[in-house]
Design a protein around this motif. Sequence first.
Motif, mmCIF file in Angstrom:
data_model
loop_
_atom_site.group_PDB
_atom_site.id
_atom_site.type_symbol
_atom_site.label_atom_id
_atom_site.label_comp_id
_atom_site.label_asym_id
_atom_site.label_seq_id
_atom_site.Cartn_x
_atom_site.Cartn_y
_atom_site.Cartn_z
ATOM 1 N N ARG A 113 -1.924 7.876 -10.413
ATOM 2 C CA ARG A 113 -1.984 6.595 -9.711
ATOM 3 C C ARG A 113 -2.935 5.645 -10.448
ATOM 4 O O ARG A 113 -4.094 5.955 -10.652
ATOM 5 N N GLU A 124 0.845 -1.200 0.000
ATOM 6 C CA GLU A 124 0.000 0.000 0.000
ATOM 7 C C GLU A 124 0.880 1.250 0.000
ATOM 8 O O GLU A 124 0.570 2.242 -0.655
ATOM 9 N N GLU A 125 1.984 1.192 0.717
ATOM 10 C CA GLU A 125 2.925 2.315 0.768
ATOM 11 C C GLU A 125 3.459 2.638 -0.628
ATOM 12 O O GLU A 125 3.546 3.809 -1.022
ATOM 13 N N TRP A 126 3.821 1.604 -1.393
ATOM 14 C CA TRP A 126 4.315 1.804 -2.764
ATOM 15 C C TRP A 126 3.242 2.483 -3.603
ATOM 16 O O TRP A 126 3.513 3.447 -4.313
ATOM 17 N N TRP A 127 2.011 1.987 -3.517
ATOM 18 C CA TRP A 127 0.906 2.523 -4.316
ATOM 19 C C TRP A 127 0.611 3.978 -3.936
ATOM 20 O O TRP A 127 0.406 4.823 -4.801
ATOM 21 N N GLN A 128 0.590 4.279 -2.636
ATOM 22 C CA GLN A 128 0.308 5.629 -2.170
ATOM 23 C C GLN A 128 1.412 6.620 -2.552
ATOM 24 O O GLN A 128 1.167 7.831 -2.628
ATOM 25 N N ALA A 129 2.621 6.127 -2.795
ATOM 26 C CA ALA A 129 3.735 7.006 -3.180
ATOM 27 C C ALA A 129 3.584 7.545 -4.606
ATOM 28 O O ALA A 129 4.252 8.515 -4.975
ATOM 29 N N ALA A 135 -1.377 11.078 -6.945
ATOM 30 C CA ALA A 135 -2.787 10.735 -7.170
ATOM 31 C C ALA A 135 -3.233 10.969 -8.606
ATOM 32 O O ALA A 135 -4.036 10.202 -9.143
ATOM 33 N N HIS A 153 -5.387 2.307 -11.120
ATOM 34 C CA HIS A 153 -6.285 1.515 -10.278
ATOM 35 C C HIS A 153 -5.668 0.139 -10.064
ATOM 36 O O HIS A 153 -4.842 -0.319 -10.850
ATOM 37 N N LYS A 154 -6.038 -0.509 -8.977
ATOM 38 C CA LYS A 154 -5.420 -1.782 -8.585
ATOM 39 C C LYS A 154 -6.002 -2.991 -9.298
ATOM 40 O O LYS A 154 -5.338 -4.021 -9.399
#
Length: 112
Positions: free
Chosen positions: A48, A37-42, A45, A50-51
């Motif tokens: 970014r 989650e940390e990698w994705w939040q870095a 936005a 979608h997962k």
Amino acid sequence: MTIERDARFGIGDVVRHRLFPFRGVIFDVDPEFANTEEWWQAIPAAIRPHKAQPFYHVLAENEDSFYTAYVSEQNLVADAEAGPVRHPQALEFFEGFDGERYRMKTADLRPN
């Protein structure tokens, strides 16, 4: 909610990033996001991804360096017409480039 679908790219495909100046060869595929989650939040936005899409492990290269990248499907495009990659680890995983994609080494020839 999980959306299952086939990945657009496969292991051995040569790709380039839509937004950033690098290209490479795919050596593994996650059916959907499987990083922290940390990698994705870095990721800013505004860009970014979608997962719920395939993410690819790429032996990446740019003009200055070689590295491993983790990239969403929405940010990749095919790039085999630019030829083989120069990444020094490519031949650890693949037999070679056939003009369209890399061919995987057989299991007994891959590094441990």
